[in-house]
Design an enzyme around this catalytic site. Structure first.
Site, PDB file in Angstrom:
ATOM      1  N   ASP A 186      -8.773 -32.946  -3.920  1.00  0.00           N
ATOM      2  CA  ASP A 186      -8.173 -33.075  -5.249  1.00  0.00           C
ATOM      3  C   ASP A 186      -6.814 -32.392  -5.420  1.00  0.00           C
ATOM      4  OD1 ASP A 186     -10.766 -33.973  -5.420  1.00  0.00           O
ATOM      5  OD2 ASP A 186     -11.309 -32.842  -7.196  1.00  0.00           O
ATOM      6  N   CYS A 202     -12.928 -39.421  -4.307  1.00  0.00           N
ATOM      7  CA  CYS A 202     -13.333 -38.836  -3.035  1.00  0.00           C
ATOM      8  C   CYS A 202     -13.988 -39.794  -2.046  1.00  0.00           C
ATOM      9  CB  CYS A 202     -14.264 -37.654  -3.328  1.00  0.00           C
ATOM     10  SG  CYS A 202     -14.952 -36.858  -1.870  1.00  0.00           S
ATOM     11  N   ASP A 225      -7.826 -35.474  -0.039  1.00  0.00           N
ATOM     12  CA  ASP A 225      -8.418 -36.809  -0.150  1.00  0.00           C
ATOM     13  C   ASP A 225      -7.791 -37.696  -1.221  1.00  0.00           C
ATOM     14  OD1 ASP A 225      -9.448 -35.224  -2.168  1.00  0.00           O
ATOM     15  OD2 ASP A 225     -11.548 -35.606  -1.718  1.00  0.00           O
ATOM     16  N   HIS A 226      -7.237 -37.113  -2.290  1.00  0.00           N
ATOM     17  CA  HIS A 226      -6.615 -37.889  -3.367  1.00  0.00           C
ATOM     18  C   HIS A 226      -5.984 -36.912  -4.340  1.00  0.00           C
ATOM     19  CE1 HIS A 226     -10.055 -36.571  -5.661  1.00  0.00           C
ATOM     20  NE2 HIS A 226     -10.848 -37.108  -4.757  1.00  0.00           N
TER      21      HIS A 226
END
Length: 563
Positions: free
Chosen positions: A13, A56, A229-230
């Site tokens: 995150d 995720c 992941d993002h």
């Protein structure tokens, strides 16, 4: 051949809010990240790396398979997909090449993680546990310090979670570089400062792992990769297809191969890491993989491996939606298949987070202003787009001129040609790789598991031949693993997810844990010839097979094993 080791360090995150990206990514100058800054100085910083999904599990499924989630059915958050039979978690290729492969310990790959994926997937997994010092390793460490849930902890608990952040490194909320799509309120300022404190805490954790690598004398022959992941765990970040939901830090260090301090500006999918790692270690890249290697075998940059990078937003918990996005070096295009649905509809988990709640409170306050016949004044027009009841069918942003994506260029006549080009790019992507998001999810699940019954991998049969031992399962895409550790109470029967209903480990697809060590049945890890072994077969998205016991009459260990 002196094969390189691989060390992956991943976090949750975050965008490229690291000091190494100061001047490159908005707000990165606010960060305190000495260890990751040093890693970038010693390796290669990727300035245009993007997730395949803004949340995720779909993103991680892409990284672990090298395939687009929309193509293999892993696009909904969360699900348990049944990918095509050729699709594997790419760590299996490293195990077959003789690598000791570990994961500490988060999975969440949108499939039950098969026994064949890792030598060790646990909280104690580490390269230091490999059979001997000459065994090459692929070790992954997943940190949870920056997960969105940590931003909103009670004060005392947050202080404990950021215990390694020195007072002088704490981020001052008054100096928080809030993007213009956030309201300038104490809630958002505090959350932004906490988000960066968590990044500093994570940076300390990264430093401890890198120190261990140095202590063991392994840094010189280890490819170190850092990624997230993002996007960040706030509105317009995680769960959104904007750059703030998809733009990621990516750093790769390989001493004497990758030039120190180099910068890679090519477009990169995070899922490109799968074929990149295979290529750097001399392992053949499977033909079914969608991702592209970012580096040549010698560590040099490959020029423009991607003309575009793609991403998708689908169901997230009970939030039902479908959007597709494509980006080139300048523009991001987003196509919303349900423009009648707001970008931030009710979703139980994030709706309990302070920043989501703050936006809802301000939006409600503006409704109160209207009730009194007053003009709205608590949010700007840009901020209102986050809580709007609908969204435009198309969005187009110029990231060079407008890095915060404040102005939607779709509909402006001078961008008609650009818009048309991106429409074609999305259509070609869907046509080339397929898009299972176009199939209602219940219908897709029925295709995978008729009447809700999980398919089970057929138990492997083994036979002795002149060329060695052969063991195969009749299930297409299955791979055989073996162990010399006897079962504790008879042959183990595979359980179904329903057997562990409500288990967090099952929700993220953690591999089965039976206290035994399973190896790939292959030339790199042949079974011993002088003891009984047990074999079973694994296929991604299926239940693992029942075990078969094999008596102790194996041929010489240098015989070839086939599966």
């Amino acid at each position: 051949m002196n094969r390189p080791n691989i060390l992956w360090i991943s976090t949750h995150d975050i965008n490229p809010h690291l000091g190494a990206y100061a001047g490159v990514y908005p707000g990165a100058e606010y960060a305190v990240t000495p260890n990751l800054n040093r890693l970038a100085e010693e390796g290669m910083r990727f300035d245009n790396a993007f997730a395949a999904a803004p949340i995720c599990a779909p993103s991680r499924s892409a990284i672990m398979t090298g395939c687009f989630p929309t193509s293999i059915g892993t696009m909904h958050m969360r699900t348990k997909a049944v990918p095509p039979p050729e699709v594997r978690l790419f760590t299996e290729y490293f195990r077959e090449a003789g690598y000791y492969v570990t994961n500490n310990s988060f999975t969440d790959f949108q499939v039950p993680t098969p026994t064949s994926a890792f030598d060790d997937c646990s909280d104690t997994a580490h390269w230091r546990n490999r059979p001997d010092d000459s065994t090459p390793f692929f070790a992954t460490f997943h940190g949870m310090a920056t997960h969105e849930s940590q931003i909103y902890l009670p004060e005392e608990e947050f202080s404990k979670r950021t215990a390694h952040v020195q007072d002088q490194d704490r981020h001052d909320p008054s100096l928080a570089p809030l993007p213009p799509y956030y309201p300038d309120t104490p809630v958002f300022r505090c959350s932004w400062a906490r988000y960066n404190d968590l990044i500093t805490e994570m940076d300390h954790w990264v430093g401890t792992i890198l120190d261990q690598l140095e202590e063991d004398g392994l840094a010189g022959n280890t490819i170190v990769v850092f990624w997230s992941d993002h996007g960040l765990g706030m509105p317009r970040g995680k769960r959104w297809l904007n750059d703030s939901g998809l733009h990621e830090p990516l750093i790769i260090r390989w001493p004497d191969r990758i030039k120190a301090g180099s910068i890679n500006t090519n477009l990169a999918h995070l899922m490109d890491l799968a074929p990149t790692m295979l290529q750097l270690c001399g392992i053949q890249i499977p033909t079914h993989v969608h991702a592209k290697p970012l580096l040549a075998a010698d560590g040099t940059q490959i020029d423009q491996p991607n003309a575009y990078v793609y991403a998708a937003r689908d169901r997230m918990g009970e939030l039902e939606d479908m959007s597709r996005s494509v980006r080139d070096s300048r523009y991001r295009y987003i196509r919303h298949f349900h423009p009648d649905r707001g970008p931030m509809p009710h979703c139980d988990y994030p709706d309990h987070l302070d920043t989501w709640r703050e936006l809802r409170i301000l939006s409600s306050g503006e409704a109160g202003q209207r009730a009194k016949g007053l003009r709205r004044s608590l949010l700007t027009p840009l901020q209102r787009t986050l809580v709007a009841p609908a969204k435009p069918e198309e969005e187009l942003f110029d990231l060079l001129e407008d890095p915060h994506e404040t102005t939607n260029l779709a509909g402006q006549p001078r961008f008609d040609d650009t818009l048309a080009r991106f429409r074609v790019a999305v259509a070609n992507w869907q046509d080339t790789y397929g898009d299972l998001g176009l199939i209602p999810e219940d219908d897709l699940l029925e295709q995978w598991r008729p009447s809700g019954v999980w398919p089970q991998t057929a138990a492997p049969s083994a036979e002795l031949t002149d060329s060695g031992v052969q063991a195969r399962s009749t299930t297409e895409g299955a791979h055989v693993v073996w162990t010399a550790d006897p079962p504790t109470s008879g042959l183990q029967r595979p359980g179904t997810p329903a057997d562990r209903m409500g288990s967090p480990a099952d929700a993220i697809g953690a591999p089965p844990q039976d206290g035994r060590t399973w190896k790939m049945l292959c030339e790199a890890t042949p079974p011993p010839e002088d003891c009984e072994i047990w074999i079973k077969a694994c296929r991604l998205g299926y239940l693992e097979s029942e075990e078969t016991a094999i008596p102790s009459h194996w041929p010489a260990p240098d015989a070839l094993f086939h599966h």
